[in-house]
Design a protein around this motif. Structure first.
Motif, mmCIF file in Angstrom:
data_model
loop_
_atom_site.group_PDB
_atom_site.id
_atom_site.type_symbol
_atom_site.label_atom_id
_atom_site.label_comp_id
_atom_site.label_asym_id
_atom_site.label_seq_id
_atom_site.Cartn_x
_atom_site.Cartn_y
_atom_site.Cartn_z
ATOM 1 N N SER A 64 0.910 -1.144 -0.097
ATOM 2 C CA SER A 64 0.056 0.030 0.093
ATOM 3 C C SER A 64 0.873 1.330 -0.039
ATOM 4 O O SER A 64 1.997 1.281 0.581
ATOM 5 N N PHE A 65 0.281 2.382 -0.544
ATOM 6 C CA PHE A 65 1.131 3.525 -0.446
ATOM 7 C C PHE A 65 1.345 4.112 0.631
ATOM 8 O O PHE A 65 2.448 4.648 0.919
ATOM 9 N N GLU A 66 0.548 3.965 1.817
ATOM 10 C CA GLU A 66 0.740 4.588 3.118
ATOM 11 C C GLU A 66 1.954 4.108 3.623
ATOM 12 O O GLU A 66 2.741 4.547 4.365
ATOM 13 N N GLU A 67 2.004 2.576 3.365
ATOM 14 C CA GLU A 67 3.167 1.865 4.044
ATOM 15 C C GLU A 67 4.795 2.481 3.436
ATOM 16 O O GLU A 67 5.687 2.569 4.127
ATOM 17 N N VAL A 68 4.448 2.417 1.968
ATOM 18 C CA VAL A 68 5.708 2.964 1.286
ATOM 19 C C VAL A 68 5.769 4.627 1.789
ATOM 20 O O VAL A 68 7.447 5.128 2.005
ATOM 21 N N TYR A 69 4.961 5.229 1.897
ATOM 22 C CA TYR A 69 5.236 6.704 2.201
ATOM 23 C C TYR A 69 5.721 7.082 3.628
ATOM 24 O O TYR A 69 6.258 7.895 3.923
ATOM 25 N N ALA A 70 5.287 6.088 4.478
ATOM 26 C CA ALA A 70 5.587 6.052 5.755
ATOM 27 C C ALA A 70 7.284 5.824 6.018
ATOM 28 O O ALA A 70 7.856 6.547 6.717
ATOM 29 N N ASN A 71 7.776 5.162 4.681
ATOM 30 C CA ASN A 71 9.332 4.828 4.698
ATOM 31 C C ASN A 71 10.087 5.446 3.975
ATOM 32 O O ASN A 71 11.268 5.294 3.653
ATOM 33 N N ALA A 72 9.409 6.605 3.209
ATOM 34 C CA ALA A 72 9.931 7.327 2.313
ATOM 35 C C ALA A 72 11.219 8.349 2.636
ATOM 36 O O ALA A 72 11.365 8.703 3.646
ATOM 37 N N ASP A 73 11.984 8.314 1.644
ATOM 38 C CA ASP A 73 13.417 9.047 2.021
ATOM 39 C C ASP A 73 13.341 10.253 1.153
ATOM 40 O O ASP A 73 13.655 10.217 -0.237
#
Length: 173
Positions: A64-73
Motif C-alpha cells: 500500500s502507498f501508506e506503508e511506502v510513504y511512511a518509509n519514504a526518503d
C-alpha cells in the motif's frame, strides 16, 4: 580501354560475387540445420528440467502507498526532482511552465495565484494529499483527463513516495 576488356572486368566481378553468394548459401545450410530459414524458430539442443521452476508464477506483492510513504526518503528524490524541475519551481510564487510546488502537500488543487490551470485539475477538486499526489504522479492523464501536463508519470511507487516526501520537506513553512 576497349569493349572486350570492360566485358572481362565486369564478368570477373560478377563471377566473384557469385562465388561469395554460393559460399554464404553453403554456410547457411551447414550451420542452420532444421527449423526452416525463419529466425526465432530455433529450438534448444537440450533442456535441463528443474524442479519447482516457478519463475513464471512468481507472486507480485502489492504494497500500500501508506506503508511506502511512511518509509519514504526525501533525500533520495533529488534525481527524480530534476525531471520535475524542467517545468516546476520549488520557490514560493516562482511559476514556470507549471505552477510552483512550494507547500504543495496539503494545498488545494488549482490554488496557485497567477497560474492559469487547465479545467481538468479544477474539476477534480480537493486538496493535494499524499494519496492524491501519488495518483496524479502515477499517471497524470488518467487521474485528471484533459490535463495540460504532458508528463507520462512515475511507475515506481517508491520513487513517487520519495518525491512526495521531498515536496513536503521542501515546502514546509
Amino acid at each position: 580501354m576497349d569493349t572486350m576488356t570492360f566485358t572481362k572486368v565486369l564478368g570477373g566481378l560478377c563471377g566473384s560475387l557469385l562465388v561469395f553468394l554460393l559460399g554464404a548459401w553453403a554456410a547457411e545450410e551447414l550451420y542452420h540445420t532444421g527449423g526452416g530459414h525463419g529466425y526465432g524458430e530455433e529450438q534448444q539442443a537440450y533442456v535441463i528440467p528443474v524442479e519447482g521452476d516457478d519463475a513464471a508464477e512468481e507472486e507480485v506483492v502489492q504494497v500500500s502507498f501508506e506503508e511506502v510513504y511512511a518509509n519514504a526518503d526525501a533525500s533520495a528524490a533529488s534525481r527524480i526532482w530534476r525531471q520535475c524541475a524542467a517545468c516546476h519551481k520549488i520557490e514560493d510564487g516562482a511559476n514556470g511552465t507549471g505552477p510552483h510546488l512550494y507547500n504543495v502537500v496539503g494545498r488545494e488543487k488549482g490554488a496557485v495565484d497567477g497560474y492559469n490551470y487547465s479545467g481538468a485539475l479544477v474539476a477534480v477538486g480537493g486538496a493535494w494529499t499524499p494519496e492524491n499526489l501519488n495518483g496524479f504522479l502515477e499517471n497524470p492523464r488518467e487521474y485528471a483527463p484533459g490535463t495540460a501536463m504532458a508528463y507520462r508519470g512515475l511507475a515506481d511507487i517508491e520513487d513517487r513516495a520519495n518525491l512526495i516526501a521531498y515536496l513536503a520537506a521542501n515546502g514546509a513553512p
